[in-house]
Design an enzyme around this catalytic site. Sequence first.
Site, mmCIF file in Angstrom:
data_model
loop_
_atom_site.group_PDB
_atom_site.id
_atom_site.type_symbol
_atom_site.label_atom_id
_atom_site.label_comp_id
_atom_site.label_asym_id
_atom_site.label_seq_id
_atom_site.Cartn_x
_atom_site.Cartn_y
_atom_site.Cartn_z
ATOM 1 N N HIS A 1 0.854 -1.200 0.000
ATOM 2 C CA HIS A 1 0.000 0.000 0.000
ATOM 3 C C HIS A 1 0.890 1.250 0.000
ATOM 4 O O HIS A 1 1.631 1.459 -0.948
ATOM 5 C CB HIS A 1 -0.967 -0.078 1.184
ATOM 6 C CG HIS A 1 -2.026 0.988 1.240
ATOM 7 N ND1 HIS A 1 -2.429 1.737 0.163
ATOM 8 C CD2 HIS A 1 -2.790 1.421 2.286
ATOM 9 C CE1 HIS A 1 -3.377 2.577 0.525
ATOM 10 N NE2 HIS A 1 -3.623 2.415 1.813
ATOM 11 N N HIS B 1 -2.553 -2.829 -9.455
ATOM 12 C CA HIS B 1 -3.565 -2.154 -8.635
ATOM 13 C C HIS B 1 -4.798 -3.041 -8.550
ATOM 14 O O HIS B 1 -5.142 -3.721 -9.501
ATOM 15 C CB HIS B 1 -3.938 -0.802 -9.254
ATOM 16 C CG HIS B 1 -4.581 0.128 -8.280
ATOM 17 N ND1 HIS B 1 -5.909 0.056 -7.963
ATOM 18 C CD2 HIS B 1 -4.065 1.124 -7.526
ATOM 19 C CE1 HIS B 1 -6.187 0.985 -7.063
ATOM 20 N NE2 HIS B 1 -5.090 1.648 -6.779
ATOM 21 N N ASP C 1 2.241 5.461 -7.228
ATOM 22 C CA ASP C 1 3.518 5.477 -6.506
ATOM 23 C C ASP C 1 4.717 5.436 -7.444
ATOM 24 O O ASP C 1 5.762 6.045 -7.164
ATOM 25 C CB ASP C 1 3.582 4.281 -5.540
ATOM 26 C CG ASP C 1 2.551 4.414 -4.445
ATOM 27 O OD1 ASP C 1 1.845 3.443 -4.170
ATOM 28 O OD2 ASP C 1 2.435 5.516 -3.882
HETATM 29 C C1 SDX Z 1 -1.603 2.046 -3.494
HETATM 30 O O1 SDX Z 1 -6.213 0.452 -3.284
HETATM 31 C C2 SDX Z 1 -5.821 1.650 -3.576
HETATM 32 O O2 SDX Z 1 -6.565 2.484 -4.054
HETATM 33 C C3 SDX Z 1 -4.364 1.924 -3.228
HETATM 34 C C4 SDX Z 1 -3.800 3.237 -3.726
HETATM 35 C C5 SDX Z 1 -4.455 4.426 -3.070
HETATM 36 O O3 SDX Z 1 -4.442 5.515 -3.662
HETATM 37 O O4 SDX Z 1 -4.888 4.281 -1.889
HETATM 38 O O5 SDX Z 1 -3.947 3.334 -5.124
HETATM 39 C C6 SDX Z 1 -2.317 3.348 -3.377
HETATM 40 O O6 SDX Z 1 -1.459 1.373 -2.534
HETATM 41 C C7 SDX Z 1 -1.179 1.575 -4.848
HETATM 42 C C8 SDX Z 1 -0.551 0.150 -4.813
HETATM 43 C C9 SDX Z 1 0.883 0.249 -4.269
HETATM 44 N N1 SDX Z 1 1.415 -1.140 -4.095
HETATM 45 C C10 SDX Z 1 2.382 -1.580 -4.912
HETATM 46 O O7 SDX Z 1 2.832 -0.971 -5.870
HETATM 47 C C11 SDX Z 1 2.901 -2.957 -4.514
HETATM 48 C C12 SDX Z 1 3.016 -3.852 -5.741
HETATM 49 N N2 SDX Z 1 1.656 -4.166 -6.224
HETATM 50 C C13 SDX Z 1 1.085 -5.410 -5.851
HETATM 51 O O8 SDX Z 1 1.449 -5.954 -4.653
HETATM 52 C C14 SDX Z 1 -0.376 -5.524 -6.256
HETATM 53 O O9 SDX Z 1 -0.490 -5.064 -7.540
HETATM 54 C C15 SDX Z 1 -1.439 -4.871 -5.379
HETATM 55 C C16 SDX Z 1 -1.334 -5.300 -3.969
HETATM 56 C C17 SDX Z 1 -1.352 -3.397 -5.472
HETATM 57 C C18 SDX Z 1 -2.810 -5.302 -5.911
HETATM 58 O O10 SDX Z 1 -2.833 -6.648 -5.822
HETATM 59 P P1 SDX Z 1 -4.140 -7.566 -6.013
HETATM 60 O O11 SDX Z 1 -5.248 -6.786 -6.594
HETATM 61 O O12 SDX Z 1 -4.379 -8.285 -4.742
HETATM 62 O O13 SDX Z 1 -3.675 -8.547 -7.142
HETATM 63 P P2 SDX Z 1 -2.695 -9.778 -6.921
HETATM 64 O O14 SDX Z 1 -1.612 -9.427 -5.927
HETATM 65 O O15 SDX Z 1 -3.523 -10.981 -6.639
HETATM 66 O O16 SDX Z 1 -1.999 -9.865 -8.346
HETATM 67 C C19 SDX Z 1 -2.718 -10.392 -9.465
HETATM 68 C C20 SDX Z 1 -1.644 -10.969 -10.386
HETATM 69 C C21 SDX Z 1 -0.728 -11.943 -9.657
HETATM 70 O O17 SDX Z 1 -0.230 -12.832 -10.625
HETATM 71 P P3 SDX Z 1 -0.606 -14.387 -10.463
HETATM 72 O O18 SDX Z 1 -0.068 -14.799 -9.117
HETATM 73 O O19 SDX Z 1 -2.113 -14.444 -10.540
HETATM 74 O O20 SDX Z 1 0.118 -15.027 -11.637
HETATM 75 O O21 SDX Z 1 -0.775 -9.900 -10.839
HETATM 76 C C22 SDX Z 1 0.531 -10.127 -10.349
HETATM 77 C C23 SDX Z 1 0.413 -11.091 -9.191
HETATM 78 O O22 SDX Z 1 1.609 -11.823 -9.038
HETATM 79 N N3 SDX Z 1 1.042 -8.853 -9.854
HETATM 80 C C24 SDX Z 1 2.315 -8.455 -9.933
HETATM 81 C C25 SDX Z 1 2.345 -7.183 -9.349
HETATM 82 N N4 SDX Z 1 1.118 -6.848 -8.938
HETATM 83 C C26 SDX Z 1 0.313 -7.887 -9.248
HETATM 84 N N5 SDX Z 1 3.404 -9.075 -10.441
HETATM 85 C C27 SDX Z 1 4.573 -8.372 -10.363
HETATM 86 N N6 SDX Z 1 4.697 -7.135 -9.812
HETATM 87 C C28 SDX Z 1 3.597 -6.523 -9.311
HETATM 88 N N7 SDX Z 1 3.705 -5.320 -8.757
#
Ligand code: SDX
Length: 375
Positions: free
Chosen positions: A219, A258, A310
């Site tokens: 996050h 996201h 971010d």
């Molecule tokens: C913020 O929610 C909001 O509105 C948040 C925010 C706000 O303004 O408040 O926008 C601010 O928090 C933005 C997000 C910042 N976090 C990151 O950048 C951390 C990296 N991102 C991930 O951890 C992820 O994308 C999340 C947590 C943000 C969202 O994850 P989800 O919706 O739970 O999706 P998931 O983790 O289940 O991923 C789905 C697929 C997976 O692949 P499979 O396992 O199904 O093969 O996408 C892949 C994930 O591995 N994936 C990524 C990835 N994000 C998702 N793979 C590599 N790098 C990534 N960053």
Amino acid sequence: MTEQGGTIKAPRGLAGVSVSDTRISKSSPDGGLVYRGYPIGELAAKATFEETAYLVLNGKLPTRAEFRDFAASLAALSKVDAGVFDIMRSLGPGAHPIDVMRTGVSALGSLDPERSRPGRERSIESKMAVLAANSRRVPAGEQPRLPADGEGFADTLLSMLTQREATQFERWVFERVLIFYMEHDMNASTFTVRVVASTLADPYAAASAGLASLKGPLHGGANEAAMDMLLQVRDPGDAKKFVDSAVREGKKLMGFGHRVYKRFDPRARLCKQYLREMVQRRGGDDGIYRVCDAVEMEMWERKRIPPNLDYYAAPIFYLLGIEIPLYTPIFAASRVFGWMAHYNEQTEENKLIRPDSTYVGPTGLTYKPIDERGP
Ligand code: SDX
């Protein structure tokens, strides 16, 4: 409840589950984002931070008199008691700035005898910027930097964060990034704030819970982690190798992906434009922009995952000369306006947020005295 009176089993992470009506903001998978009905692009192009904060908190843009009073109240309430800085200082230089902010907010609440009186949230909103700017320097034993008179919220915060001179355009960009960080419907920290608000705890308790939730790298902590990652990719030509190895190792690249935005994050798109213009106006080395763009292209090529706010907010802060550990505190200093809007919306039509769960553990066990349970 289902018709049969049973419980509804929600998907993991409550993905796609609407947990509440809200009038504050809405993000959508197609890249839409509105604050109180205004598209984020409109607000980014035309509004000030204070106008947007007033809108998020009150549901309408301020008149000139309302704007003046609101801006004046933010400035007037920004004084932080020296005792709070003493508590922050006691944490020492190793403390994470978000933990220092969370401790500061808890201390503010403990020192405020009227912590539960309606309207206290304005005090939290105005003080959070001061806590953010001092969340690293004060624990390191340095003197706090205090708000200068007469500047707007964004300029005041930027001046406290860094002594590096910023051009008018760069200050304008920083204010847009704050507007983007202000609110984002039911993200993890806002949901945390609403759960705490639903117990009728005071707004300081809700804000400190929001800070705890924001710290995580999935996050709010992602902007710091994204900048650390970008600094490892010294040249755009290394982007493919960098992304390939991260994907091979199953690593998540910070600043990408996201829960809502699957094609693009509108805030990231705008910040990418601002970053490009910042480096063009500076002339000289545009390497940081080319590295960001190259890694973004590789991630899209390999995983069809777009950058989030971010990812492009971090290099903007970096070019402004802001220390990386202060990136998440900046996020918090703006998001607290959204948190307090949700605190008020939750408490206005409150119902304790207490979901159910599906028990999958063992049943029917009988107690045995300790001597009969083996050595
Ligand atoms: C913020 O929610 C909001 O509105 C948040 C925010 C706000 O303004 O408040 O926008 C601010 O928090 C933005 C997000 C910042 N976090 C990151 O950048 C951390 C990296 N991102 C991930 O951890 C992820 O994308 C999340 C947590 C943000 C969202 O994850 P989800 O919706 O739970 O999706 P998931 O983790 O289940 O991923 C789905 C697929 C997976 O692949 P499979 O396992 O199904 O093969 O996408 C892949 C994930 O591995 N994936 C990524 C990835 N994000 C998702 N793979 C590599 N790098 C990534 N960053």
